[in-house]
Design a protein around this motif. Structure first.
Motif, mmCIF file in Angstrom:
data_model
loop_
_atom_site.group_PDB
_atom_site.id
_atom_site.type_symbol
_atom_site.label_atom_id
_atom_site.label_comp_id
_atom_site.label_asym_id
_atom_site.label_seq_id
_atom_site.Cartn_x
_atom_site.Cartn_y
_atom_site.Cartn_z
ATOM 1 N N ASN A 71 0.810 -1.217 0.000
ATOM 2 C CA ASN A 71 0.000 0.000 0.000
ATOM 3 C C ASN A 71 0.842 1.265 0.000
ATOM 4 O O ASN A 71 0.489 2.254 -0.645
ATOM 5 N N SER A 94 -8.427 2.656 1.233
ATOM 6 C CA SER A 94 -7.452 1.977 0.392
ATOM 7 C C SER A 94 -6.679 3.015 -0.399
ATOM 8 O O SER A 94 -7.059 4.195 -0.440
ATOM 9 N N ASP A 145 -11.959 -1.541 -4.473
ATOM 10 C CA ASP A 145 -11.362 -2.866 -4.520
ATOM 11 C C ASP A 145 -12.194 -3.745 -5.444
ATOM 12 O O ASP A 145 -13.112 -3.276 -6.105
#
Length: 359
Positions: free
Chosen positions: A97, A150, A303
């Motif tokens: 990430n 995210s 996602d």
């Protein structure tokens, strides 16, 4: 004798003054009318543009071609993400990430070469030029939304930022066999110094924060988990307390099972909601829905997971008028049928990986 000595001193002083202000004949002086760039200046500016472009593209292989020696510090920090994992590549990185986030910031990098800043060293062996690199001010994202789902959500918010972080560097070049190579390549590792990014705590999948999901509305029977004689389908997603801290970005699809493929009745545009307590979707048409097996699916923008519910629809009026007729020949399917496969979730709260084409 004293007068001669004074005269000689003045002569030498004038010579030194002229020497200190003089320039090689290939470059115009400060008072010359000719403002055109010399051939060397043009090469320096062209080289500065090309290596700056390589940095903005996170193309280490291209960047090092313009360096006098291997820029190891840049190699260590450049947020490069290979298209394929190649064990024979110059270096290999895990796509985590933090790396994804740095790459997103780097994708906003722009640069400007100051053509008026070109300077030539003694005997024309060294040159320098100033370049300013700018990227979107990612700190603004962290200030307005410290909790992120995210890297994809980070990128969505970053896109809206107008402020920039600017860094100016003086690039130093050495002339080697007619070519100019960058001497201080490692100084440019600072271009990728995005402080604070490693401290971002990403929450994970969006739909993991759905506490409950159920169908409701006119004609819904919770006992049989079916609709009867209705022209509207309504679904509710209850969001957890944690989930209310995030920006929800999603789309949904309504489909009916037909053979050999699903028929998709509706696909929404992307919907964005700030910290919702619940998501309530109501899909309505003029006439009652024909009987069949239906599904409503939600697709996250962040996602590759989906959630949804499957249910039956019964229409008593439709059954009465078609009891003695082959329904396979008389049902008029609404919507556009394609061959895209719909991945079915497990029960009402199931989560599964979505087909890439669905997103």
């Amino acid at each position: 004798m004293k007068k001669k000595a004074v005269a000689l001193i003045l002569v030498f002083a004038n010579i030194l003054t002229l020497a200190s202000c003089g320039k090689p004949s290939s470059r115009p002086g400060p008072f010359d009318d000719d403002d055109e760039l010399s051939a060397s200046d043009e090469k320096i500016i062209d080289c500065a543009n090309k290596l700056s472009r390589a940095l903005a593209d996170c193309d280490y292989g291209k960047f090092k071609e313009y360096c006098l020696k291997e820029p190891e510090e840049v190699k260590d920090v450049i947020p490069y993400i290979p298209d394929k994992e190649d064990p024979d590549a110059d270096f290999h990185r895990k796509t985590d990430n933090t790396l994804l986030t740095k790459n997103m910031i780097a994708s906003s990098i722009k640069y400007e070469v100051d053509e008026d800043s070109v300077k030539e060293g003694f005997w024309g062996r060294k040159y320098s030029v100033d370049v300013t690199f700018s990227c979107k001010d990612y700190n603004k994202v962290l200030e307005q939304n410290p909790s992120l789902l995210s890297p994809a959500e980070f990128n969505t918010l970053l896109y809206e930022i107008k402020d920039t972080i600017d860094k100016t560097f003086t690039l130093e070049f050495s002339k080697q066999g007619g070519e100019f190579l960058l001497i201080n390549g490692d100084d440019l590792a600072e271009v990728y110094n995005f402080e604070g990014i490693e401290n971002i705590n990403y929450a994970g999948a969006l739909f993991d924060m759905v506490e409950d999901m159920y169908m409701t509305g006119d004609g819904w029977d919770p006992v049989t988990e079916s609709y009867y004689d209705t022209n509207s389908l309504e679904i509710v997603l209850k969001i957890s307390e944690e989930g209310r801290n995030y920006t929800w970005s999603y789309k949904y699809r309504v489909s009916i099972e037909t053979w050999p493929d699903w028929t998709h009745l509706y696909l929404s545009d992307v919907i964005v909601e700030e910290g919702p307590e619940e998501i309530r979707i109501k899909y309505t048409q003029e006439e009652n829905f024909e009987p069949g097996f239906y599904v409503i699916l939600f697709y996250s923008s962040y996602d590759s997971t989906i959630v949804g519910m499957e249910f039956d629809v019964f229409n008593s009026q439709f059954q009465e008028t078609t009891d003695t007729v082959d329904t396979a020949e008389n049902i008029d399917i609404t919507g556009i049928t394609d061959t895209e496969e719909i991945t079915e979730p497990d029960e009402s709260t199931g989560t599964t990986e979505a087909d890439p084409e669905e997103n």
